[in-house]
Design an enzyme around this catalytic site. Structure first.
Site, short mmCIF file in Angstrom:
data_model
loop_
_atom_site.label_atom_id
_atom_site.label_comp_id
_atom_site.label_asym_id
_atom_site.label_seq_id
_atom_site.Cartn_x
_atom_site.Cartn_y
_atom_site.Cartn_z
N CYS A 129 85.53 49.82 42.05
CA CYS A 129 84.77 49.44 43.24
C CYS A 129 85.55 49.71 44.52
CB CYS A 129 84.44 47.95 43.23
SG CYS A 129 83.54 47.39 41.81
N ARG A 177 75.48 43.41 53.52
CA ARG A 177 76.26 44.64 53.46
C ARG A 177 75.62 45.80 54.22
NH1 ARG A 177 79.36 46.22 48.08
NH2 ARG A 177 80.40 47.44 49.70
N HIS A 204 43.95 29.67 8.93
CA HIS A 204 42.58 30.15 9.10
C HIS A 204 42.21 30.32 10.56
CE1 HIS A 204 42.77 28.45 5.00
NE2 HIS A 204 42.19 29.62 4.73
N HIS A 216 76.26 46.01 39.06
CA HIS A 216 76.40 47.43 39.38
C HIS A 216 76.76 48.18 38.11
CE1 HIS A 216 77.54 46.98 43.94
NE2 HIS A 216 76.30 47.42 43.82
N ASP A 258 45.91 13.86 16.58
CA ASP A 258 45.51 13.69 15.19
C ASP A 258 44.05 14.15 15.08
OD1 ASP A 258 46.00 11.83 12.54
OD2 ASP A 258 43.92 11.74 13.26
N1 ARG Z 1 80.89 41.83 46.82
C1 ARG Z 1 80.48 43.16 46.59
C2 ARG Z 1 78.99 43.19 46.30
O1 ARG Z 1 78.51 42.29 45.67
C3 ARG Z 1 81.24 43.77 45.46
C4 ARG Z 1 80.93 45.21 45.24
C5 ARG Z 1 81.61 45.78 44.07
N2 ARG Z 1 81.38 47.16 44.00
C6 ARG Z 1 81.05 47.86 42.92
N3 ARG Z 1 80.98 49.14 43.01
N4 ARG Z 1 80.75 47.27 41.80
O2 ARG Z 1 78.31 44.07 46.71
#
Ligand code: ARG
Length: 703
Positions: free
Chosen positions: A264, A90, A639, A168, A680
């Site tokens: 999201c 990302r 003990h 998240h 044992d």
């Molecule tokens: N596939 C995305 C990730 O894993 C989903 C994000 C979802 N966003 C959120 N704000 N929870 O990053």
């Protein structure tokens, strides 16, 4: 339509599940329908457009998760803290979002590289504007929170996420207008739940059950009285309605496949600043030093695991790697924790690993004065088995009487400074006791790099021949050490339970005592009773020790023995009277090996020698283990644990029990010196005496 509220969305032109970066994506690669996703997104878009303004950021090919604009950044007024994505999948979205914010007149703050923070996915403003809830644990690093607090000048409350399905904050937590909170408590650790409960009164907390939580019920968009979300249960719908909310449900199944839903897919870009609220963070940081075989002995891993495992965060400020195999490394680490409480928890564990704050930073010891005899100040530091030093007036002072579970009392007088482990019951009003975690360090032997697996456990006849052989090897090693200790005038202490007698070990233990391998015996009433029962009547708890079968009326034997000894007044007197002529207790008396029998609630009799005052018994035990080089713990959990509690690190403990759980419990003190053997105990003692015979025979011949 509320003109003043704006959202940012991104159309799903390039949306797909292309990779797996959260548990929802697993098994869903390319499984979402483009068409359906578009429809669902459009529906959400229109629902919002009816109630607010929606801006659009152009979607970019190759960045399928860009639809989730909540992760663009965190907005307050015209300031934005841009996201720093954890996953490279990302990270490419960052410049596009940055561009959009700049084009729209926002001041953009960027976190340093490698300090992840995933925007409004992990940071949610209280709808009354009182503070910011900030999540961490999966995507966002705790250390980003202080920077956010500074840039946005707002109080930040850190919440730790612990269920990876709710990676998240916005997947399990949704502040609503009117001070309400919709959330799923199980997604948070105990400290975070406490913080939530502290800030939000009970009548304002709307708890979501798991079934709704996994449908992303908390991933809701709140506009005034309206809450927009994926499908939810009637129960929850009713609950929300009863608080005056209007719930608008809209299916978002295609986005659930990527781990996102209504919230999201949106970013609220109008978050007004509430005057008179200012930066405040409860996050605490400390700089610590570590030294030793940090890599080879795994100390660095353990230390960093302790920090993260307890909800903290760290930054390694510097690390000097030892170059030669035997050279040690040193590191300076900044540790952060969401609160003082968590910091202390982390510190206590790091101290055990040998970490210490930079000494020049601590001068006055951190002490408090005992106000009431036998009661320590609340925050007292609980001692461990490791050799410890504390700062007394700018100097490290070694703690005496090291043992676990005590308080450390420090004194300063013209003769010098002292520090001493003191049991709670022995504290006196006016004593100065170490509190907190400042100015305390443990001295861990720079354990050789080879010895990193601290506890070895052996199973006798557990799985195949090799383990049998391993027990033999261990016994050989123990025999060798016992001989060394004996010949060098050292001390071996044995704690033993009655099982030693029941399993036929009495003759072997007697031999060990007679041959000078045992220097003190610790046990309870029972071992002495059954040993003497066997010596005098041939049975142990009524079982014939030759034939291995119960003797008629045998269950009364041990009471006869107790009675007999009571008549004589003590075990020693029974020996002088010629009543007791063999066995473990007999050998102790004959060879002047001191013993201590600690009483318990289940004792019959007791024997006159059994100490029923447990405080006295503890004192006796602790006196007898002073100076021990080795402690053999033979089938007595009670003990042995008692003894373990009094024993400092450095004393070799050998724990033998047929029950692996007991062995694990006792040998798991994290000290290199303990060995656990699952077998044992009668068999063990037999092997041990055989091995000692092998070791001594040639010597005997030459005499
Ligand atoms: N596939 C995305 C990730 O894993 C989903 C994000 C979802 N966003 C959120 N704000 N929870 O990053």
């Amino acid at each position: 339509m509320t003109e003043t509220i704006r959202f940012l969305m991104c159309s799903p032109d390039h949306y797909d599940v292309d990779y797996v970066i959260n548990p929802w994506m697993e098994g869903n690669i390319h499984k979402s329908s483009q068409e359906k996703a578009r429809q669902q997104w459009q529906q959400l878009y229109h629902i919002l457009k009816d109630r607010a303004l929606v801006d659009l950021v152009p979607p970019e090919k190759g960045w399928p998760d860009m639809v989730f604009t909540a992760n663009a950044g965190l907005v307050l007024e015209k300031i934005v803290v841009l996201s720093r994505f954890l996953h490279k999948e990302r990270q490419g979205e960052e410049p596009y979002f940055k561009q959009w914010f700049e084009d729209n007149g926002f001041t953009v703050h960027e976190l340093p590289k490698d300090l992840p923070f995933e925007g409004a996915g992990d940071a949610l403003l209280d709808r009354e504007g009182r503070w910011l809830w900030a999540g961490y644990g999966f995507r966002t690093e705790l250390d980003s929170h202080p920077l956010i607090a500074k840039w946005l000048d707002i109080e930040v409350l850190s919440l730790r996420l612990i269920d990876e399905r709710f990676y998240h904050l916005d997947t399990c937590f949704c502040p609503l207008s009117g001070g309400y909170l919709l959330y799923y408590p199980d997604a948070f650790d105990a400290y975070s739940n406490r913080l939530i409960e502290l800030k939000i009164p009970e009548e304002k907390r709307i708890i979501v059950e798991e079934a709704d939580a996994v449908n992303f019920a908390c991933n809701a968009v709140n506009i005034g009285e309206v809450i927009v979300m994926n499908k939810i249960s009637d129960d929850l719908q009713y609950k929300l309605a009863s608080k005056g909310f209007e719930v608008v449900q809209t299916p978002l199944t295609e986005f659930l496949k990527a781990g996102g839903a209504a919230k999201c897919l949106t970013l609220r870009t109008t978050e007004p600043l509430i005057p008179d609220h200012h930066a405040n963070v409860t996050i605490e940081s400390r700089i610590l030093q570590l030294e030793g075989h940090l890599l080879d002995a795994g100390i660095m891993n353990k230390a960093l695991d302790v920090v993260v495992g307890n909800g903290g965060s760290f930054k390694v400020l510097n690390f000097t790697l030892g170059i030669e195999r035997q050279s040690t490394s040193s590191a300076e680490v900044r540790v952060s924790a969401p609160s003082h409480e968590v910091m202390e928890e982390i510190m206590v564990q790091l101290i055990d690993l040998g970490a210490a704050a930079r000494p020049q930073e601590i001068c006055d010891v951190n002490t408090a004065v005992v106000a009431q005899d036998g009661v320590a100040p609340d925050d007292f530091y609980v001692s461990t088995i490791y050799p410890t030093e504390v700062r007394v007036n700018c100097e490290w002072v070694r703690v005496e009487n090291q043992r676990m579970d005590a308080a450390i009392v420090v004194t300063e007088s013209p003769e010098g400074k002292t520090a001493k482990c003191t049991l709670l019951r022995d504290l006196k009003a006016g004593d100065r006791v170490m509190v907190g975690v400042e100015g305390i360090r443990t001295i861990r032997q720079a354990e050789s790099r080879e010895q990193r697996n601290s506890t070895q456990e052996f199973t006798f006849m557990g799985a195949g021949v090799s383990s049998e052989r391993r027990v033999e090897l261990t016994v050989e090693q123990i025999a060798w050490e016992m001989r060394q200790i004996r010949d060098q005038g050292g001390k071996v202490v044995v704690t033993a339970g009655p099982v030693v007698i029941h399993t036929g070990g009495a003759q072997h233990l007697s031999r060990l005592i007679r041959d000078g391998y045992v220097h003190a015996l610790l046990g309870g009433n029972a071992i002495a009773v059954h040993d003497m029962e066997q010596a005098i009547m041939g049975t142990s708890l009524g079982v014939d020790m030759q034939k291995g079968i119960p003797v008629r009326g045998g269950h009364r034997h041990h009471l006869k023995i107790i009675n007999l000894i009571r008549r004589h007044g003590s075990i020693a007197k029974a020996v002088s009277a010629g009543v007791l002529t063999k066995g473990v207790m007999y050998e102790c008396v004959k060879n002047n090996v001191p013993f201590s029998l600690a009483g318990s609630i289940r004792d019959d009799g007791p024997l006159p020698d059994t100490e029923m005052d447990l405080i006295k018994a503890q004192e006796e035990y602790s006196r007898l283990i002073q100076g021990a080089d080795m402690i053999l713990m033979l089938s007595s959990m009670l003990h042995s644990i008692g003894v373990g509690n009094m024993t400092p690190a450095g004393v070799k403990m050998v724990c033998v029990d047929i029950n692996p759980a007991v062995v694990t419990k006792l040998s798991d003190r994290g000290s290199v010196e303990s060995v656990g053997i699952v077998t044992d105990v009668g068999l063990f003692l037999s092997l041990l005496t055989q091995q000692l015979d092998k070791l001594t025979r040639p010597l005997v011949e030459t005499v």
